[in-house]
Design an enzyme around this catalytic site. Structure first.
Site, PDB file in Angstrom:
ATOM      1  N   TYR A 435       0.814  -1.218   0.000  1.00 46.37           N
ATOM      2  CA  TYR A 435       0.000   0.000   0.000  1.00 46.37           C
ATOM      3  C   TYR A 435       0.847   1.266   0.000  1.00 46.37           C
ATOM      4  O   TYR A 435       2.046   1.228   0.251  1.00 46.37           O
ATOM      5  CB  TYR A 435      -1.055   0.011   1.089  1.00 46.37           C
ATOM      6  CG  TYR A 435      -0.682  -0.221   2.521  1.00 46.37           C
ATOM      7  CD1 TYR A 435       0.568   0.071   3.034  1.00 46.37           C
ATOM      8  CD2 TYR A 435      -1.633  -0.733   3.406  1.00 46.37           C
ATOM      9  CE1 TYR A 435       0.870  -0.132   4.360  1.00 46.37           C
ATOM     10  CE2 TYR A 435      -1.336  -0.938   4.742  1.00 46.37           C
ATOM     11  CZ  TYR A 435      -0.089  -0.639   5.212  1.00 46.37           C
ATOM     12  OH  TYR A 435       0.201  -0.840   6.536  1.00 46.37           O
ATOM     13  N   GLU A 436       0.193   2.381  -0.339  1.00 44.91           N
ATOM     14  CA  GLU A 436       0.866   3.667  -0.602  1.00 44.91           C
ATOM     15  C   GLU A 436       1.882   3.556  -1.744  1.00 44.91           C
ATOM     16  O   GLU A 436       2.885   4.268  -1.772  1.00 44.91           O
ATOM     17  CB  GLU A 436       1.549   4.208   0.656  1.00 44.91           C
ATOM     18  CG  GLU A 436       0.591   4.733   1.699  1.00 44.91           C
ATOM     19  CD  GLU A 436      -0.253   5.906   1.219  1.00 44.91           C
ATOM     20  OE1 GLU A 436       0.146   6.575   0.260  1.00 44.91           O
ATOM     21  OE2 GLU A 436      -1.318   6.135   1.811  1.00 44.91           O
ATOM     22  N   GLY A 437       1.606   2.652  -2.675  1.00 46.03           N
ATOM     23  CA  GLY A 437       2.490   2.456  -3.823  1.00 46.03           C
ATOM     24  C   GLY A 437       3.396   1.266  -3.607  1.00 46.03           C
ATOM     25  O   GLY A 437       4.201   1.240  -2.679  1.00 46.03           O
TER      26      GLY A 437
END
Length: 600
Positions: A435-437
């Site tokens: 998550y968050e890239g």
């Protein structure tokens, strides 16, 4: 085994490697002296140890309740959340005008690592709220701020970020959620997935920040706006009023972070969920990306925190578990005396420390980029932040998976048994790489947006700083520090980073796809080389303390040993990754997608 906040390590890094005393010279930070910060971190460490850590394994076992669109948190979590907000830990970096402490990012970074290390599933709730607070404080109009910010900073209300949709994934240009204007608000409709803490029972209201498109919005990322969509509409007194037209459809059944509700959210099943525009139309994605540095730093801290907890658990087990003989004839001996177990634990701790120092240096640069009095210094630190953040996010989280895996290995067969609790770290760590890239997205960001876009300017600046560290080692006195090893390794770290940048700049001219094919290798080179630099600086500082007989000599020798462990066991792989970058990228380009697909 109880988690112990690593305050001694953190305080050493702050004082010796992050110029802690210089913080109070920055505008707005006058009250944050080293003594004050040490006291704040001491209290944060107590909260992590005494309140959050005991709930970590229990939350993993209990999981979440879900019925009729309502999420029930595990035993003890509501009480812990109440304690968190009463102590002011919900959003320590928020501005005092909204009820926050106004802490420097550097200090808040330490707090977030401690809390994540104690209980990553719990800390995800305040982490998301902090991101939402940051967005509203930066871009919402004063009327919207007056309604929401104080209650979010206090922790009475929580916040979420709603970006991803089923058809979009990481490609936010495909967002389809709609926002139709009506009177003084908008009617929001659409579905969002993977919404962390989208529904729970720890607060009276949840404030969702939702990306959606206006009717006349252009296609792609330039047509996305940001909206505040509360679970309950505030009444005239600012209290939660009628329910908004939104609901939690389901929660995910996940590999890890079992006590963190990951929700599918539906907006506007009936007439439309009432939302309020944040800032200007069609600039929602720009607002979100403005917060990405802190968000990705915080996820990197999750990795560091989980790695620290996994290491502590493994070291404790290895100290207690007796098996086999060691070279001195002791039998049975605690397995921590066995050379291979010492190797595993040393590598685990060295990797964690290297990532921690790098993260704290990135956090310091965020503060300097915002508050340094000189414009050139601010600009230089902003370039440093932009360069380091994808490395902190990707390298720290991949490191966490590796360290957690080694923690299982130290336990042997008992590590594969859920009752010991160590497997939870392995399961929890994996999501931080996603998550968050994802790690791949961070690698492409490092290569494309951070190295190639400025033609290596930020890289040249950090290479200069690494060489300065190497040259300064010539002045180190005799003692436990192998000055030649440290100096040689620092120069090698600078060379590897410099050569990676030079290859990328040349490769993009040959084939624009080559830098992307090489991105993961570049990320590995940067992660290992920058961590080596951090640990070399740490060893040099420890050597200075040791030379003057300052404090616990064993601790300073330990810091030096960790740097040596990293240099000998991890850092040699950076050269191999440089070779992979130079040669392996062409083989990636040569792979035919149709042939790869045939394997399925």
């Amino acid at each position: 085994m109880t988690y112990h906040a690593p305050l001694r390590e953190i305080n050493f890094i702050l004082e010796d490697l992050c110029n802690l005393s210089g913080l109070s010279a920055l505008d707005g930070f006058e009250d944050f002296t080293p003594e004050t910060i040490e006291a704040i971190l001491l209290e944060a460490g107590k909260f992590a140890n005494d309140v959050l850590a005991p709930l970590n394994h229990q939350g993993d076992v209990d999981g979440l309740g879900f019925k009729d669109g309502k999420v029930t948190m595990p035993r003890g979590w509501k009480e812990a959340y109440t304690s968190l907000v009463e102590a002011g830990w919900n959003s320590p970096a928020a501005e005092p005008e909204f009820g926050g402490m106004g802490l420097p990012v550097l200090v808040n970074t330490c707090i977030q690592e401690l809390f994540n290390g104690a209980n990553i599933s719990f800390q995800l709730c305040p982490l998301l709220t902090q991101g939402a607070i940051e967005a509203l404080a930066a871009y919402a109009d004063p009327a919207l701020q007056a309604v929401y910010l104080e209650k979010m900073v206090s922790g009475e209300w929580a916040g979420t970020m709603n970006l991803t949709e089923p058809q979009a994934g990481s490609d936010l240009s495909q967002v389809r959620s709609k926002a139709v204007p009506k009177d003084d608000h908008y009617l929001i409709s659409g579905q969002k997935i993977f919404i962390t803490y989208g529904e729970h029972d720890m607060v009276d209201n949840i404030v969702h920040l939702v990306l959606a498109r206006l009717p006349d919005a252009p296609e792609g990322t330039k047509g996305i706006s940001l909206f505040v969509v509360p679970k309950f509409l505030p009444d005239a007194e600012g209290q939660p009023g009628v329910a908004n037209d939104l609901r939690c459809v389901s929660i995910e059944h996940k590999l890890g972070i079992h006590a963190s509700p990951t929700c599918t959210m539906a907006y506007g099943d009936n007439e439309g969920a009432i939302g309020y525009l944040v800032g200007e139309p069609n600039r929602g994605l720009q607002y979100m990306f403005a917060m990405m540095n802190n968000a990705r730093l915080n996820v990197g801290l999750q990795g560091i925190g989980v790695a620290e907890h996994a290491f502590q658990t493994a070291a404790y087990y290895a100290s207690e578990r007796k098996q086999g003989a060691v070279t001195n004839g002791t039998s049975p001996a605690p397995i921590i005396q066995h050379p291979d177990v010492k190797r595993m634990l040393g590598v685990m701790k060295a990797q964690t420390e290297g990532a921690r120092i790098l993260a704290l240096r990135a956090a310091l640069s965020i503060d300097m980029a915002e508050r340094a009095p000189d414009a050139d210094i601010r600009a230089r630190h902003q370039r440093r932040v932009d360069l380091l953040i994808p490395v902190v996010k990707a390298w720290s989280t991949e490191m966490a998976v590796s360290v957690a895996s080694q923690a299982v290995q130290v336990h042997g067969g008992m590590g594969y048994v859920e009752e010991t609790g160590v497997a939870q770290f392995y399961r929890d760590a994996k999501i931080t790489t996603i998550y968050e890239g994802t790690t791949g997205i961070q690698a492409m960001d490092l290569v494309g947006r951070k190295i190639l876009r400025d033609q290596g300017l930020a890289v040249s600046e950090i290479v200069s700083d690494i060489r300065a560290s190497a040259n300064a080692l010539a002045d180190e006195g005799e003692g436990a520090l192998d000055v030649n090893l440290m100096r040689r390794s620092a120069h090698e770290a600078a060379d590897l980073i410099e050569k990676s940048c030079e290859w990328l700049l040349a490769a993009q001219v040959t084939d624009a796809a080559l830098p992307l094919a090489a991105a993961q290798s570049v990320m590995d080179v940067f992660g290992m080389s920058l961590s080596a630099w951090c640990l070399i600086d740490s060893a040099a500082a420890a050597s200075r303390h040791l030379a003057v007989g300052d404090g616990d000599a064993a601790f300073w020798r330990y810091r030096i040993s960790l740097a040596e462990c990293f240099i000998h066991h991890i850092f040699p792989m950076a050269q191999a990754r440089l070779t992979t970058m130079r040669n392996g990228s062409y083989s990636v380009i040569g792979l035919e997608p149709d042939m790869l697909a045939q394997a399925s």
